[in-house]
Design an enzyme around this catalytic site. Structure first.
Site, mmCIF file in Angstrom:
data_model
loop_
_atom_site.group_PDB
_atom_site.id
_atom_site.type_symbol
_atom_site.label_atom_id
_atom_site.label_comp_id
_atom_site.label_asym_id
_atom_site.label_seq_id
_atom_site.Cartn_x
_atom_site.Cartn_y
_atom_site.Cartn_z
ATOM 1 N N GLU A 1 -16.278 -48.548 -17.491
ATOM 2 C CA GLU A 1 -17.071 -47.388 -17.068
ATOM 3 C C GLU A 1 -16.895 -46.300 -18.128
ATOM 4 O O GLU A 1 -17.711 -46.171 -19.006
ATOM 5 C CB GLU A 1 -16.646 -46.903 -15.685
ATOM 6 N N GLU B 1 -6.856 -43.439 -9.034
ATOM 7 C CA GLU B 1 -8.169 -43.407 -8.394
ATOM 8 C C GLU B 1 -8.035 -43.430 -6.877
ATOM 9 O O GLU B 1 -8.710 -42.695 -6.168
ATOM 10 C CB GLU B 1 -8.986 -44.617 -8.865
HETATM 11 C C1 BGC Z 1 -16.311 -44.224 -10.505
HETATM 12 C C2 BGC Z 1 -16.084 -42.997 -9.684
HETATM 13 C C3 BGC Z 1 -17.442 -42.496 -9.332
HETATM 14 C C4 BGC Z 1 -18.005 -43.529 -8.417
HETATM 15 C C5 BGC Z 1 -19.258 -43.195 -7.708
HETATM 16 C C6 BGC Z 1 -16.917 -45.244 -9.609
HETATM 17 O O1 BGC Z 1 -17.105 -46.465 -10.154
HETATM 18 O O2 BGC Z 1 -15.189 -44.651 -11.150
HETATM 19 O O3 BGC Z 1 -15.091 -42.178 -9.998
HETATM 20 O O4 BGC Z 1 -17.540 -41.210 -8.904
HETATM 21 O O5 BGC Z 1 -18.087 -44.779 -9.010
HETATM 22 O O6 BGC Z 1 -18.961 -43.209 -6.408
#
Ligand code: BGC
Length: 748
Positions: free
Chosen positions: A341, A631
């Site tokens: 990401e 996270e």
């Molecule tokens: C990210 C988050 C992001 C989310 C959306 C994830 O894959 O790592 O931090 O805000 O997707 O809900």
């Protein structure tokens, strides 16, 4: 800036390799006054003049919304020019524009090949000038960098012969070139390993003791052709073995092939998120720690905020928050720096931006990124989940609390740094976002339906749900009201007529109260109206109104009447107590939870949550060895297993937003919206024995604001307060009436 230069590329597809673009030129035999190089690329570049690196920028030209604009960097190279023959050589790697980005190998999101544009301007003391600019007369050659990719890593082969590819060809790149607006990305800190060891699986692993973003530099002398394969990881598994399944498809693999001489390896066009490296292949049985350094890389912002208290776990939490920011403010605000990401997730950005603006001066950093938000906002005003847009498939959600970055960031940045020009530039973006909410869905003054991320990763909808139990309609409509209120404040700060939006705000607030509340409480349940994605469906078939997050939003966003506050706050406390003095909130509720408590007479409960060590809590990760924010509250479970491999980053700063409560409420330093940038400071500390003492400061444009409180005999609290010249403060000590203070140092 780029006079006479045209975009060029290689005559042969470079694939994943980084080719170099080269031009030899002769400098006239007359005195040189100045030489400047301006350059930019589709991909990321590094320029060299006569074999020496130009400047100290990393990953230039940075990441902008490439289809709209790319930054151009300008370097003073006067001292690097020689009389006679010179050689300019610029290497270009795939970077964010061409390589894999936005989940997996879904690459080439901007372009299918790299391009370069550059101009070197030589100005002589006699007033004449010459330009050496990219064109078809440049030569292209291979380099030792055989492949490079942000997610996949880099392969450097020092035995590979450099071959001429041919003359550059003209390329067409349809975007606007702009001078660098953001902060430069630079190498920041060099960190020595704390341990080199063999895991139970006999893996050769190096521990740098700190999770971070950047790369590892290795000095080695090994036989020609010897291979080094380096993998990166954030944690070890419960058996103490190397682990990086949570990186998903981001291979994060650097491969180095030795020349036979003294070699120094580090990647040039990529970065990794890591604390550990696994030397999957290495020419020797062990590695000398002195030959390795981890280099932290991030946007070169000025550190402004400092905090220390008498509780070591809270100090470690603050350390983790700082490192979460260092790791994720790399040109754009990202969710995480390691897996596939590393994207500009807007929700994460808005929840953390107040904390971020205490720790560092982020004005310039956000000036650039908000520019991209504006450019990518749809004509209807929608702001997507990630900026710069990088997701080809899936995720095009326009979600409350994510899109609200359009209003939250400009306002918070204005509060912190007070630049009206920045705020004015963002007003159209703010208005369009508010209008988007106004016109979406079936109700004029509510945001019902849609596809949201909800109270992302909250704990109240079952362990496996990504989305919490709170009604998304309630969250979306609460944010509709909140963002509208910020737009009104912003407009008023700029002296604009905000009558229309004041009326809209009143209507939204009233509609919220009519639809979601009865008898001063949120209603218990709401139908599931929003669209959900397979695999992301909430466990419940209804969405709830009486949750910690819902109550927090109602209290903190002022969606209740004064006389309703006591019951709402008492209910919030009841839910926290029922859950064993723990929260259940996710991305949406957590940033405001402690504020909602302390604003309503429950600072003690806020402290209880802050000091909680059981999952979910801020200190749970600290007690389990975290060096950055996680996270999930329990990314690493009590039994040593992982929450999941799918969505489990150990470097996600969002929950670090708690620092704005520690700084603003526990230490009590807040800027006044009517005199932002700490020109007037509201100082209202809330000391508590559990911290022992607290010492917080921020370097503002006026000087340092500092509050230091500590306990003396008989539970008396002493306060040391510094108010810089050019500012005034209102001091409210617990149980005392407010006092107006001029600049100076005070002791109470
Ligand atoms: C990210 C988050 C992001 C989310 C959306 C994830 O894959 O790592 O931090 O805000 O997707 O809900």
């Amino acid at each position: 800036m780029l006079k006479n230069a045209c975009w060029i590329t290689s005559p042969r597809d470079a694939g994943e390799a980084a080719y170099r673009y080269r031009k030899t030129f002769t400098v006239a035999g007359k005195p040189l006054k100045k030489a400047t190089l301006s350059a930019s690329s589709v991909g990321v570049y590094v320029a060299e003049l006569n074999g020496a690196r130009v400047g100290d920028a990393v990953l230039a030209p940075g990441w902008t919304s490439y289809k709209h604009r790319i930054q151009v960097q300008t370097y003073d190279v006067t001292d690097m020019i020689r009389a006679g023959k010179n050689q300019l050589s610029i290497g270009v790697g795939q970077g964010w524009a061409v390589g894999c980005i936005g989940y997996g190998r879904d690459n080439h999101y901007t372009a299918d090949h790299v391009s370069l544009i550059a101009a070197l301007t030589l100005t002589y003391t006699d007033g004449t000038a010459e330009t050496v600019a990219t064109g078809e007369d440049w030569e292209v050659e291979t380099s030792p960098i055989l492949s490079t990719d942000i997610y996949m890593g880099e392969t450097v082969d020092l035995t590979a012969p450099v071959k001429t590819v041919g003359h550059a060809v003209k390329d067409s790149v349809k975007t606007r070139l702009i001078p660098q607006v953001g902060e430069w990305i630079r190498e920041q800190e060099r960190i020595a390993p704390i341990a080199v060891f063999r895991t139970p699986k006999n893996e050769l692993v190096v521990d740098f003791g700190q999770n971070m973003t950047g790369y590892v530099e290795l000095k080695i002398h090994a036989p020609r052709g010897a291979r080094i394969v380096m993998h990166h990881g954030e944690v070890l598994d419960r058996d103490g073995n190397f682990y990086n399944a949570n990186y998903r498809s981001s291979k994060s693999e650097n491969v180095y092939i030795c020349s036979g001489d003294d070699d120094v390896f580090k990647p040039t066009y990529t970065f990794q998120g890591f604390r550990y490296i696994h030397l999957v292949e290495f020419p020797y049985d062990t590695v000398d720690p002195a030959s390795l350094r981890a280099i932290a890389v991030h946007s070169d912002m000025k550190r402004t905020g400092h905090f220390v208290c008498g509780n070591e776990k809270i100090n470690q939490l603050y350390h983790n928050i700082i490192w979460g920011q260092k790791s994720n403010y790399l040109d754009i605000p990202t969710d995480c720096p390691q897996r596939d990401e590393r994207l500009g997730w807007t929700g994460d950005t808005q929840v953390f931006c107040r904390t971020g603006a205490i720790n560092y001066n982020t004005a310039k950093f956000f000036r650039k990124w908000m520019g991209d938000v504006a450019l990518e906002q749809t004509p209807e005003g929608a702001v997507k989940g990630v900026v710069p847009a990088a997701l080809k498939r899936g995720d095009t959600r326009i979600s409350a609390a994510w899109g609200d970055v359009a209003c939250v960031v400009p306002w918070e940045i204005y509060l912190a740094f007070g630049d009206k020009a920045d705020l004015r530039r963002c007003i159209p973006t703010m208005k369009k976002w508010v209008e988007y909410m106004h016109h979406t869905g079936p109700a004029e003054f509510l945001w019902l339906g849609g596809m949201h991320y909800g109270d992302w990763l909250a704990m109240d909808a079952g362990e496996d749900s990504y989305v919490g139990a709170t009604s998304n309609d309630l969250i979306a409509s609460a944010f509709f009201a909140y963002s509208t209120s910020l737009l009104v404040k912003a407009g008023e700060a700029l002296g604009m007529d905000m009558t229309e939006y004041r009326t809209l705000y009143r209507n939204v607030r009233q509609a919220f109260r009519d639809y979601f509340m009865e008898n001063g409480m949120p209603k218990a349940e709401f139908p599931l109206t929003e669209v959900t994605r397979p695999g992301h469906a909430p466990v419940d078939t209804v969405r709830r109104g009486v949750t910690q997050t819902a109550l927090t939003l109602i209290l903190h966003f002022d969606l209740c009447e004064e006389n309703e506050r006591p019951a709402l706050a008492a209910k919030l406390v009841e839910l926290i107590r029922e859950n064993g003095n723990r929260m259940t909130t996710g991305f949406v509720g957590t940033p405001y939870l402690l504020h909602a408590l302390s604003e309503n007479g429950y600072t003690d409960v806020a402290y209880t949550l802050l000091m909680q060590e059981q999952n979910p809590s801020w200190l749970y990760s600290v007690c389990h060895g975290a060096t950055t924010m996680w996270e999930h509250w329990n990314s690493l479970k009590e039994d040593g297993s992982f929450w999941s491999t799918d969505m489990n980053s150990f470097n996600h700063y969002a929950y670090g937003a708690v620092f704005d409560w520690i700084f603003g409420v526990a230490c009590g330093i807040k800027t006044d919206p009517d005199a932002p940038a700490y020109r007037h400071i509201n100082i209202a500390p809330h000391p508590d024995r559990c911290l022992g003492f607290a010492d917080a400061s921020i370097d503002t444009a006026y000087g340092t604001v500092r509050v230091h409180w500590y306990y003396k005999e008989n539970d008396r609290v002493a306060y040391e307060i510094d108010i810089p010249n050019g500012t005034t403060a209102t001091l409210t000590l617990p149980g005392a009436a407010p006092v107006e203070l001029q600049a100076g140092s005070y002791l109470w």
